[in-house]
Design a protein around this motif. Structure first.
Motif, PDB file in Angstrom:
ATOM      1  N   ASP A   1     -26.752   0.413 -41.393  1.00 39.65           N
ATOM      2  CA  ASP A   1     -25.769   0.392 -42.479  1.00 39.65           C
ATOM      3  C   ASP A   1     -25.496   1.784 -43.037  1.00 39.65           C
ATOM      4  OD1 ASP A   1     -25.714  -2.288 -42.102  1.00 39.65           O
ATOM      5  OD2 ASP A   1     -26.796  -2.831 -43.932  1.00 39.65           O
ATOM      6  N   VAL A   2     -26.570   2.553 -43.227  1.00 41.71           N
ATOM      7  CA  VAL A   2     -26.393   3.886 -43.792  1.00 41.71           C
ATOM      8  C   VAL A   2     -25.561   4.762 -42.855  1.00 41.71           C
ATOM      9  CG1 VAL A   2     -27.584   6.024 -44.394  1.00 41.71           C
ATOM     10  CG2 VAL A   2     -28.473   3.838 -45.204  1.00 41.71           C
ATOM     11  N   CYS A   3     -25.890   4.727 -41.575  1.00 39.86           N
ATOM     12  CA  CYS A   3     -25.162   5.559 -40.617  1.00 39.86           C
ATOM     13  C   CYS A   3     -23.691   5.143 -40.531  1.00 39.86           C
ATOM     14  CB  CYS A   3     -25.812   5.485 -39.232  1.00 39.86           C
ATOM     15  SG  CYS A   3     -27.385   6.367 -39.159  1.00 39.86           S
ATOM     16  N   TRP A   4     -23.449   3.859 -40.556  1.00 36.13           N
ATOM     17  CA  TRP A   4     -22.056   3.408 -40.513  1.00 36.13           C
ATOM     18  C   TRP A   4     -21.295   3.771 -41.787  1.00 36.13           C
ATOM     19  CZ3 TRP A   4     -18.435   2.080 -37.161  1.00 36.13           C
ATOM     20  CH2 TRP A   4     -18.820   1.726 -35.868  1.00 36.13           C
ATOM     21  N   SER A   5     -21.954   3.686 -42.927  1.00 36.16           N
ATOM     22  CA  SER A   5     -21.296   4.094 -44.175  1.00 36.16           C
ATOM     23  C   SER A   5     -20.898   5.556 -44.110  1.00 36.16           C
ATOM     24  CB  SER A   5     -22.237   3.910 -45.377  1.00 36.16           C
ATOM     25  OG  SER A   5     -22.575   2.570 -45.546  1.00 36.16           O
ATOM     26  N   TYR A   6     -21.826   6.350 -43.631  1.00 38.51           N
ATOM     27  CA  TYR A   6     -21.579   7.781 -43.548  1.00 38.51           C
ATOM     28  C   TYR A   6     -20.455   8.070 -42.558  1.00 38.51           C
ATOM     29  CZ  TYR A   6     -22.789  12.761 -43.442  1.00 38.51           C
ATOM     30  OH  TYR A   6     -22.758  14.129 -43.525  1.00 38.51           O
ATOM     31  N   ARG A   7     -20.505   7.394 -41.441  1.00 40.58           N
ATOM     32  CA  ARG A   7     -19.439   7.554 -40.441  1.00 40.58           C
ATOM     33  C   ARG A   7     -18.074   7.170 -41.022  1.00 40.58           C
ATOM     34  NH1 ARG A   7     -17.646   7.550 -35.284  1.00 40.58           N
ATOM     35  NH2 ARG A   7     -16.233   5.904 -34.621  1.00 40.58           N
ATOM     36  N   ASN A   8     -18.024   6.047 -41.710  1.00 37.50           N
ATOM     37  CA  ASN A   8     -16.757   5.590 -42.287  1.00 37.50           C
ATOM     38  C   ASN A   8     -16.230   6.572 -43.326  1.00 37.50           C
ATOM     39  OD1 ASN A   8     -16.690   3.275 -40.721  1.00 37.50           O
ATOM     40  ND2 ASN A   8     -17.794   2.053 -42.234  1.00 37.50           N
ATOM     41  N   LEU A   9     -17.150   7.123 -44.122  1.00 37.23           N
ATOM     42  CA  LEU A   9     -16.729   8.111 -45.117  1.00 37.23           C
ATOM     43  C   LEU A   9     -16.113   9.339 -44.445  1.00 37.23           C
ATOM     44  CD1 LEU A   9     -16.808   8.835 -48.179  1.00 37.23           C
ATOM     45  CD2 LEU A   9     -18.942  10.039 -47.715  1.00 37.23           C
ATOM     46  N   MET A  10     -16.758   9.801 -43.395  1.00 36.06           N
ATOM     47  CA  MET A  10     -16.270  10.993 -42.713  1.00 36.06           C
ATOM     48  C   MET A  10     -14.922  10.763 -42.037  1.00 36.06           C
ATOM     49  SD  MET A  10     -19.542  12.935 -41.087  1.00 36.06           S
ATOM     50  CE  MET A  10     -18.574  14.410 -40.785  1.00 36.06           C
ATOM     51  N   THR A  11     -14.736   9.610 -41.457  1.00 38.54           N
ATOM     52  CA  THR A  11     -13.447   9.358 -40.802  1.00 38.54           C
ATOM     53  C   THR A  11     -12.350   9.086 -41.826  1.00 38.54           C
ATOM     54  OG1 THR A  11     -14.541   7.282 -40.209  1.00 38.54           O
ATOM     55  CG2 THR A  11     -13.934   8.726 -38.425  1.00 38.54           C
ATOM     56  N   ALA A  12     -12.753   8.663 -43.031  1.00 36.97           N
ATOM     57  CA  ALA A  12     -11.752   8.455 -44.089  1.00 36.97           C
ATOM     58  C   ALA A  12     -11.278   9.784 -44.676  1.00 36.97           C
ATOM     59  CB  ALA A  12     -12.330   7.569 -45.190  1.00 36.97           C
ATOM     60  N   HIS A  13     -12.141  10.798 -44.625  1.00 39.70           N
ATOM     61  CA  HIS A  13     -11.802  12.118 -45.185  1.00 39.70           C
ATOM     62  C   HIS A  13     -12.144  13.221 -44.185  1.00 39.70           C
ATOM     63  CE1 HIS A  13     -11.293  10.320 -49.212  1.00 39.70           C
ATOM     64  NE2 HIS A  13     -12.361   9.609 -48.920  1.00 39.70           N
ATOM     65  N   PRO A  14     -11.544  13.182 -43.022  1.00 39.59           N
ATOM     66  CA  PRO A  14     -11.935  14.140 -41.975  1.00 39.59           C
ATOM     67  C   PRO A  14     -11.772  15.598 -42.402  1.00 39.59           C
ATOM     68  CG  PRO A  14      -9.882  13.010 -41.401  1.00 39.59           C
ATOM     69  CD  PRO A  14     -10.452  12.309 -42.596  1.00 39.59           C
ATOM     70  N   ASN A  15     -10.700  15.908 -43.098  1.00 41.34           N
ATOM     71  CA  ASN A  15     -10.460  17.305 -43.470  1.00 41.34           C
ATOM     72  C   ASN A  15     -11.504  17.833 -44.439  1.00 41.34           C
ATOM     73  OD1 ASN A  15      -8.167  17.434 -41.879  1.00 41.34           O
ATOM     74  ND2 ASN A  15      -6.821  16.768 -43.536  1.00 41.34           N
ATOM     75  N   VAL A  16     -11.979  16.963 -45.297  1.00 45.05           N
ATOM     76  CA  VAL A  16     -13.006  17.384 -46.252  1.00 45.05           C
ATOM     77  C   VAL A  16     -14.247  17.871 -45.513  1.00 45.05           C
ATOM     78  CG1 VAL A  16     -14.624  16.582 -48.010  1.00 45.05           C
ATOM     79  CG2 VAL A  16     -12.222  15.883 -48.114  1.00 45.05           C
ATOM     80  N   PHE A  17     -14.640  17.102 -44.510  1.00 44.09           N
ATOM     81  CA  PHE A  17     -15.890  17.446 -43.832  1.00 44.09           C
ATOM     82  C   PHE A  17     -15.704  18.541 -42.791  1.00 44.09           C
ATOM     83  CE2 PHE A  17     -16.644  13.407 -45.811  1.00 44.09           C
ATOM     84  CZ  PHE A  17     -17.926  13.539 -46.297  1.00 44.09           C
ATOM     85  N   ALA A  18     -14.504  18.611 -42.233  1.00 40.00           N
ATOM     86  CA  ALA A  18     -14.230  19.700 -41.293  1.00 40.00           C
ATOM     87  C   ALA A  18     -14.108  21.025 -42.031  1.00 40.00           C
ATOM     88  CB  ALA A  18     -12.951  19.423 -40.515  1.00 40.00           C
ATOM     89  N   ALA A  19     -13.691  20.965 -43.297  1.00 38.98           N
ATOM     90  CA  ALA A  19     -13.412  22.186 -44.054  1.00 38.98           C
ATOM     91  C   ALA A  19     -14.650  23.048 -44.237  1.00 38.98           C
ATOM     92  CB  ALA A  19     -12.822  21.857 -45.420  1.00 38.98           C
ATOM     93  N   GLN A  20     -15.799  22.428 -44.222  1.00 36.19           N
ATOM     94  CA  GLN A  20     -16.986  23.257 -44.390  1.00 36.19           C
ATOM     95  C   GLN A  20     -17.735  23.363 -43.070  1.00 36.19           C
ATOM     96  OE1 GLN A  20     -19.247  19.710 -45.165  1.00 36.19           O
ATOM     97  NE2 GLN A  20     -19.755  20.967 -46.916  1.00 36.19           N
ATOM     98  N   GLY A  21     -16.980  23.243 -41.999  1.00 42.16           N
ATOM     99  CA  GLY A  21     -17.519  23.532 -40.683  1.00 42.16           C
ATOM    100  C   GLY A  21     -18.705  22.669 -40.304  1.00 42.16           C
ATOM    101  N   GLY A  22     -18.791  21.499 -40.884  1.00 42.48           N
ATOM    102  CA  GLY A  22     -19.984  20.697 -40.608  1.00 42.48           C
ATOM    103  C   GLY A  22     -21.216  21.453 -41.036  1.00 42.48           C
ATOM    104  N   GLY A  23     -20.993  22.501 -41.829  1.00 45.93           N
ATOM    105  CA  GLY A  23     -22.053  23.468 -42.041  1.00 45.93           C
ATOM    106  C   GLY A  23     -22.917  23.246 -43.254  1.00 45.93           C
ATOM    107  N   ARG A  24     -22.719  22.143 -43.930  1.00 40.44           N
ATOM    108  CA  ARG A  24     -23.491  21.920 -45.144  1.00 40.44           C
ATOM    109  C   ARG A  24     -24.717  21.067 -44.839  1.00 40.44           C
ATOM    110  NH1 ARG A  24     -23.213  18.126 -48.336  1.00 40.44           N
ATOM    111  NH2 ARG A  24     -23.889  18.223 -50.488  1.00 40.44           N
ATOM    112  N   PRO A  25     -25.852  21.437 -45.414  1.00 40.02           N
ATOM    113  CA  PRO A  25     -27.033  20.595 -45.201  1.00 40.02           C
ATOM    114  C   PRO A  25     -26.743  19.173 -45.654  1.00 40.02           C
ATOM    115  CG  PRO A  25     -27.640  22.617 -46.331  1.00 40.02           C
ATOM    116  CD  PRO A  25     -26.152  22.601 -46.252  1.00 40.02           C
ATOM    117  N   LEU A  26     -27.246  18.221 -44.909  1.00 37.87           N
ATOM    118  CA  LEU A  26     -27.039  16.832 -45.301  1.00 37.87           C
ATOM    119  C   LEU A  26     -27.794  16.500 -46.567  1.00 37.87           C
ATOM    120  CD1 LEU A  26     -27.084  14.927 -41.949  1.00 37.87           C
ATOM    121  CD2 LEU A  26     -25.372  14.733 -43.731  1.00 37.87           C
ATOM    122  N   ILE A  27     -29.038  16.967 -46.596  1.00 36.79           N
ATOM    123  CA  ILE A  27     -29.836  16.698 -47.790  1.00 36.79           C
ATOM    124  C   ILE A  27     -29.695  17.867 -48.721  1.00 36.79           C
ATOM    125  CG2 ILE A  27     -32.052  15.819 -48.541  1.00 36.79           C
ATOM    126  CD1 ILE A  27     -32.962  15.761 -45.746  1.00 36.79           C
TER     127      ILE A  27
END
Lengths: 189, 189
Positions: free
Chosen positions: B84-110
């Motif tokens: 569930d957690v992984c799918w939630s995270y995946r759904n969030l990222m695909t809903a806002h792709p530009n937000v997450f691409a904007a920081q180059g995937g470069g932000r620590p998850l935690i």
DNA sequence: ACCTGAACACCGTTCAAGT
DNA sequence: ACCTGAACACCGTTCAAGT
């Protein structure tokens, strides 16, 4: 008049850009700065490169196109081959973190030059006994995992955040890769 | 003189930035444009936000901090929870792709807000019987895989590259996640 | 063919000044 | 406390001109 220097090439521009971003970070890669580095004016770059985005994409593409395609022995198993390819890719990304971060992890893995390499890996998996559909999934899973892992890894390294003592990225990566291969092995005939 | 509008807040700035990058892409997020969107001058933003990088990081942090932490049932297994957690995270990222691409995937998850959520997942894994070291690895593997997969996914969607017919990202993601969990299950007592 | 100078339309950010 | 106008030091990119 003697020609005082070789004419620029796209490759030369990209190589210099890689060196620049490796040593001085993403902020250093501007058209003017990169041109100066090549002993030329900014506008000259546009004869060899479409625009700045092309440089950003081109750096990663160049590095990937130079990756040795098959380092494994001829009689290597699919597991050995997948293991080697993923580790090569991981090592490349950690050697040039800024190059891969610069395009937001946003470039398709299979594009142009590396499409052939991808095809070859998928064939290896099919020959090993995976149905095509599963082979494609495994390829997609392996490459995404490798890329995502390298990106997170670099992010942690660059952040001041302290991480648990028991944290070991190389170990976790290898266990993840092993788990993926173990998990997919059940689809073998 | 009546106050004609609420004073800005960091959250309001970030929310507007998210809306802007979602609708008009990364190029639209400039200090001047974002300020105009908020009916204010560019320089006013600096009272609520450190600089532009802070905005880029802040968007993703805000979205993650608002993710429901535990959607799973109380008696859910570690597999259900991780799924569930992984799918939630995946759904969030695909809903806002530009937000997450904007920081180059470069932000620590935690980091900051989500550190607590991470700790909770690791505890779930330990309680299920994983040794701490393995639980940490599994967490790192799962989050990197999810992030990398979403990034690649969006990259393919945005590129003109045609992809094999048999390619199905949701299916591949789920198989990958299952494989990882199957593979790690061998470390259970 | 390849390079350049000058110019255009922008950037992020600082600072002193306003209310 | 919060907002602003003007300014600074940059950007990427176009275009006509040079060789």
């Amino acid at each position: 008049m003697v020609r005082v220097r070789e004419p620029l090439t796209r490759t030369a521009v990209l190589e210099r850009a890689i060196r620049l971003i490796d040593h001085e970070g993403p902020g250093a890669v501007t058209m003017r700065r990169l041109a100066a580095e090549l002993g030329v004016e900014a506008m000259s770059l546009y004869h060899h490169v479409k625009n700045k985005q092309d440089i950003l994409d081109g750096m990663a593409a160049l590095l990937i196109s130079r990756m040795p395609t098959l380092t494994s022995a001829d009689d290597a198993s699919w597991r050995e081959i997948l293991h080697d390819v993923c580790w090569s890719y991981r090592n490349l990304m950690t050697a040039h973190p800024n190059v891969f971060a610069a395009q937001g992890g946003g470039r398709p893995l299979i594009s142009g030059e590396d499409q052939l390499a991808a095809q070859r890996i998928i064939e290896v998996l099919e020959r090993a006994g995976f149905p095509l559909e599963i082979a494609l999934d495994l390829f997609q899973v392996g490459s995404s995992f490798t890329r995502g892992f390298a990106l997170s890894d670099v992010a942690y390294r660059d952040s001041e955040r302290t991480v648990p003592d028991e944290w070991d990225s190389d170990r976790a990566f290898d266990r993840g890769l092993t788990a993926i291969m173990d998990g997919f092995a059940r689809w073998l005939d």
